[in-house]
Write a protein that holds these residues in place. Structure first.
Motif, PDB file in Angstrom:
ATOM      1  N   VAL A  38       0.836  -1.204   0.000  1.00 50.91           N
ATOM      2  CA  VAL A  38       0.000   0.000   0.000  1.00 50.91           C
ATOM      3  C   VAL A  38       0.868   1.250   0.000  1.00 50.91           C
ATOM      4  CG1 VAL A  38      -1.720   1.323   1.294  1.00 50.91           C
ATOM      5  CG2 VAL A  38      -1.994  -1.144   1.032  1.00 50.91           C
ATOM      6  N   THR A  39       1.927   1.254   0.789  1.00 50.89           N
ATOM      7  CA  THR A  39       2.819   2.420   0.834  1.00 50.89           C
ATOM      8  C   THR A  39       3.452   2.664  -0.528  1.00 50.89           C
ATOM      9  OG1 THR A  39       3.264   2.063   3.182  1.00 50.89           O
ATOM     10  CG2 THR A  39       4.813   3.447   1.988  1.00 50.89           C
ATOM     11  N   ASN A  40       3.931   1.608  -1.167  1.00 54.52           N
ATOM     12  CA  ASN A  40       4.539   1.756  -2.498  1.00 54.52           C
ATOM     13  C   ASN A  40       3.537   2.287  -3.517  1.00 54.52           C
ATOM     14  OD1 ASN A  40       7.058   0.883  -1.672  1.00 54.52           O
ATOM     15  ND2 ASN A  40       6.710  -1.229  -2.287  1.00 54.52           N
ATOM     16  N   ASP A  41       2.333   1.714  -3.518  1.00 52.00           N
ATOM     17  CA  ASP A  41       1.306   2.183  -4.454  1.00 52.00           C
ATOM     18  C   ASP A  41       0.908   3.625  -4.164  1.00 52.00           C
ATOM     19  OD1 ASP A  41       1.369  -0.294  -5.658  1.00 52.00           O
ATOM     20  OD2 ASP A  41      -0.543  -0.978  -4.802  1.00 52.00           O
ATOM     21  N   ALA A  42       0.863   3.989  -2.888  1.00 50.20           N
ATOM     22  CA  ALA A  42       0.514   5.362  -2.509  1.00 50.20           C
ATOM     23  C   ALA A  42       1.591   6.345  -2.962  1.00 50.20           C
ATOM     24  CB  ALA A  42       0.315   5.460  -0.997  1.00 50.20           C
ATOM     25  N   PHE A  43       2.855   5.976  -2.818  1.00 52.31           N
ATOM     26  CA  PHE A  43       3.941   6.830  -3.301  1.00 52.31           C
ATOM     27  C   PHE A  43       3.827   7.039  -4.804  1.00 52.31           C
ATOM     28  CE2 PHE A  43       6.255   6.296   0.691  1.00 52.31           C
ATOM     29  CZ  PHE A  43       6.950   7.489   0.784  1.00 52.31           C
ATOM     30  N   LEU A  44       3.564   5.961  -5.529  1.00 50.12           N
ATOM     31  CA  LEU A  44       3.434   6.071  -6.986  1.00 50.12           C
ATOM     32  C   LEU A  44       2.274   6.980  -7.367  1.00 50.12           C
ATOM     33  CD1 LEU A  44       4.094   2.360  -8.049  1.00 50.12           C
ATOM     34  CD2 LEU A  44       5.612   4.337  -8.373  1.00 50.12           C
ATOM     35  N   LYS A  45       1.143   6.828  -6.675  1.00 52.11           N
ATOM     36  CA  LYS A  45      -0.021   7.669  -6.960  1.00 52.11           C
ATOM     37  C   LYS A  45       0.285   9.133  -6.636  1.00 52.11           C
ATOM     38  CE  LYS A  45      -4.166   8.614  -8.168  1.00 52.11           C
ATOM     39  NZ  LYS A  45      -4.418   8.750  -9.600  1.00 52.11           N
ATOM     40  N   ALA A  46       0.961   9.391  -5.529  1.00 58.11           N
ATOM     41  CA  ALA A  46       1.310  10.759  -5.151  1.00 58.11           C
ATOM     42  C   ALA A  46       2.199  11.409  -6.209  1.00 58.11           C
ATOM     43  CB  ALA A  46       2.005  10.778  -3.789  1.00 58.11           C
ATOM     44  N   VAL A  47       3.158  10.658  -6.718  1.00 59.89           N
ATOM     45  CA  VAL A  47       4.060  11.177  -7.746  1.00 59.89           C
ATOM     46  C   VAL A  47       3.296  11.478  -9.038  1.00 59.89           C
ATOM     47  CG1 VAL A  47       6.046  10.581  -9.205  1.00 59.89           C
ATOM     48  CG2 VAL A  47       6.110  10.105  -6.761  1.00 59.89           C
ATOM     49  N   GLU A  48       2.282  10.668  -9.339  1.00 61.44           N
ATOM     50  CA  GLU A  48       1.459  10.900 -10.535  1.00 61.44           C
ATOM     51  C   GLU A  48       0.632  12.181 -10.422  1.00 61.44           C
ATOM     52  OE1 GLU A  48      -1.118   7.575 -11.124  1.00 61.44           O
ATOM     53  OE2 GLU A  48       0.522   6.203 -11.591  1.00 61.44           O
ATOM     54  N   ASN A  49       0.229  12.513  -9.207  1.00 60.32           N
ATOM     55  CA  ASN A  49      -0.599  13.702  -8.989  1.00 60.32           C
ATOM     56  C   ASN A  49       0.228  14.972  -9.120  1.00 60.32           C
ATOM     57  OD1 ASN A  49      -2.840  12.109  -8.470  1.00 60.32           O
ATOM     58  ND2 ASN A  49      -2.551  12.138  -6.257  1.00 60.32           N
ATOM     59  N   ASP A  50      -0.341  15.998  -9.719  1.00 59.85           N
ATOM     60  CA  ASP A  50       0.360  17.268  -9.890  1.00 59.85           C
ATOM     61  C   ASP A  50       0.827  17.853  -8.563  1.00 59.85           C
ATOM     62  OD1 ASP A  50       0.014  17.181 -12.637  1.00 59.85           O
ATOM     63  OD2 ASP A  50      -1.819  18.391 -12.597  1.00 59.85           O
ATOM     64  N   SER A  51       0.060  17.638  -7.527  1.00 59.98           N
ATOM     65  CA  SER A  51       0.377  18.189  -6.207  1.00 59.98           C
ATOM     66  C   SER A  51       1.532  17.460  -5.537  1.00 59.98           C
ATOM     67  CB  SER A  51      -0.846  18.101  -5.291  1.00 59.98           C
ATOM     68  OG  SER A  51      -1.165  16.737  -5.030  1.00 59.98           O
ATOM     69  N   GLY A  52       1.783  16.228  -5.941  1.00 55.35           N
ATOM     70  CA  GLY A  52       2.798  15.418  -5.290  1.00 55.35           C
ATOM     71  C   GLY A  52       2.284  14.734  -4.034  1.00 55.35           C
ATOM     72  N   PHE A  53       0.979  14.892  -3.764  1.00 55.49           N
ATOM     73  CA  PHE A  53       0.351  14.296  -2.595  1.00 55.49           C
ATOM     74  C   PHE A  53      -0.695  13.286  -3.025  1.00 55.49           C
ATOM     75  CE2 PHE A  53       1.682  18.485  -1.080  1.00 55.49           C
ATOM     76  CZ  PHE A  53       2.316  18.154   0.107  1.00 55.49           C
ATOM     77  N   ILE A  54      -1.025  12.382  -2.114  1.00 53.25           N
ATOM     78  CA  ILE A  54      -2.132  11.470  -2.314  1.00 53.25           C
ATOM     79  C   ILE A  54      -3.245  11.890  -1.363  1.00 53.25           C
ATOM     80  CG2 ILE A  54      -1.209   9.776  -0.658  1.00 53.25           C
ATOM     81  CD1 ILE A  54      -2.453   7.592  -2.455  1.00 53.25           C
ATOM     82  N   SER A  55      -4.464  11.817  -1.832  1.00 50.24           N
ATOM     83  CA  SER A  55      -5.602  12.165  -0.973  1.00 50.24           C
ATOM     84  C   SER A  55      -5.999  10.948  -0.132  1.00 50.24           C
ATOM     85  CB  SER A  55      -6.791  12.610  -1.824  1.00 50.24           C
ATOM     86  OG  SER A  55      -7.323  11.513  -2.531  1.00 50.24           O
ATOM     87  N   ILE A  56      -6.746  11.205   0.917  1.00 45.73           N
ATOM     88  CA  ILE A  56      -7.236  10.119   1.761  1.00 45.73           C
ATOM     89  C   ILE A  56      -8.123   9.169   0.941  1.00 45.73           C
ATOM     90  CG2 ILE A  56      -8.718   9.565   3.738  1.00 45.73           C
ATOM     91  CD1 ILE A  56      -6.008  10.674   4.566  1.00 45.73           C
ATOM     92  N   SER A  57      -8.956   9.722   0.082  1.00 43.17           N
ATOM     93  CA  SER A  57      -9.840   8.855  -0.720  1.00 43.17           C
ATOM     94  C   SER A  57      -9.028   7.993  -1.691  1.00 43.17           C
ATOM     95  CB  SER A  57     -10.898   9.667  -1.460  1.00 43.17           C
ATOM     96  OG  SER A  57     -10.311  10.550  -2.375  1.00 43.17           O
ATOM     97  N   GLU A  58      -7.954   8.529  -2.240  1.00 40.18           N
ATOM     98  CA  GLU A  58      -7.091   7.731  -3.118  1.00 40.18           C
ATOM     99  C   GLU A  58      -6.394   6.628  -2.321  1.00 40.18           C
ATOM    100  OE1 GLU A  58      -5.781  10.910  -6.551  1.00 40.18           O
ATOM    101  OE2 GLU A  58      -4.827  11.072  -4.579  1.00 40.18           O
ATOM    102  N   LEU A  59      -5.943   6.967  -1.115  1.00 43.17           N
ATOM    103  CA  LEU A  59      -5.318   5.966  -0.255  1.00 43.17           C
ATOM    104  C   LEU A  59      -6.331   4.884   0.103  1.00 43.17           C
ATOM    105  CD1 LEU A  59      -2.938   4.897   1.366  1.00 43.17           C
ATOM    106  CD2 LEU A  59      -3.604   6.449   3.225  1.00 43.17           C
TER     107      LEU A  59
END
Length: 78
Positions: free
Chosen positions: A11-32
């Motif tokens: 989950v942490t790895n997937d969350a990091f990847l999603k955060a990097v994909e987002n323009d903000s560089g963050f992942i939202s709680i709903s995405e997590l």
């Protein structure tokens, strides 16, 4: 590695990847949440086990500036 540790790692790895994909560089709680719900471990693990894992995942993401988690005080977001 235990299934609990593997869940946190996956989950942490997937969350990091999603955060990097987002323009903000963050992942939202709903995405997590979506990542967590999609993992096989979520289907059969006890709720308190999932909660413990999610707390650890959020700490990792916060320390790496990939998520912003608002603390809950008296049942309301701070």
């Amino acid at each position: 590695m235990t299934q609990f540790e593997q869940f946190i790692n996956d989950v942490t790895n997937d969350a990091f990847l999603k955060a990097v994909e987002n323009d903000s560089g963050f992942i939202s709680i709903s995405e997590l949440d979506q990542i967590i719900f999609a993992h096989d471990f979520y289907e059969y693990a006890e709720l308190d086990t999932i909660q413990e894992a999610v707390e650890q995942i959020e700490i990792i993401l916060e320390k790496n500036n990939r998520i912003v988690v608002s603390p809950i005080r008296n049942g309301k977001a701070a």
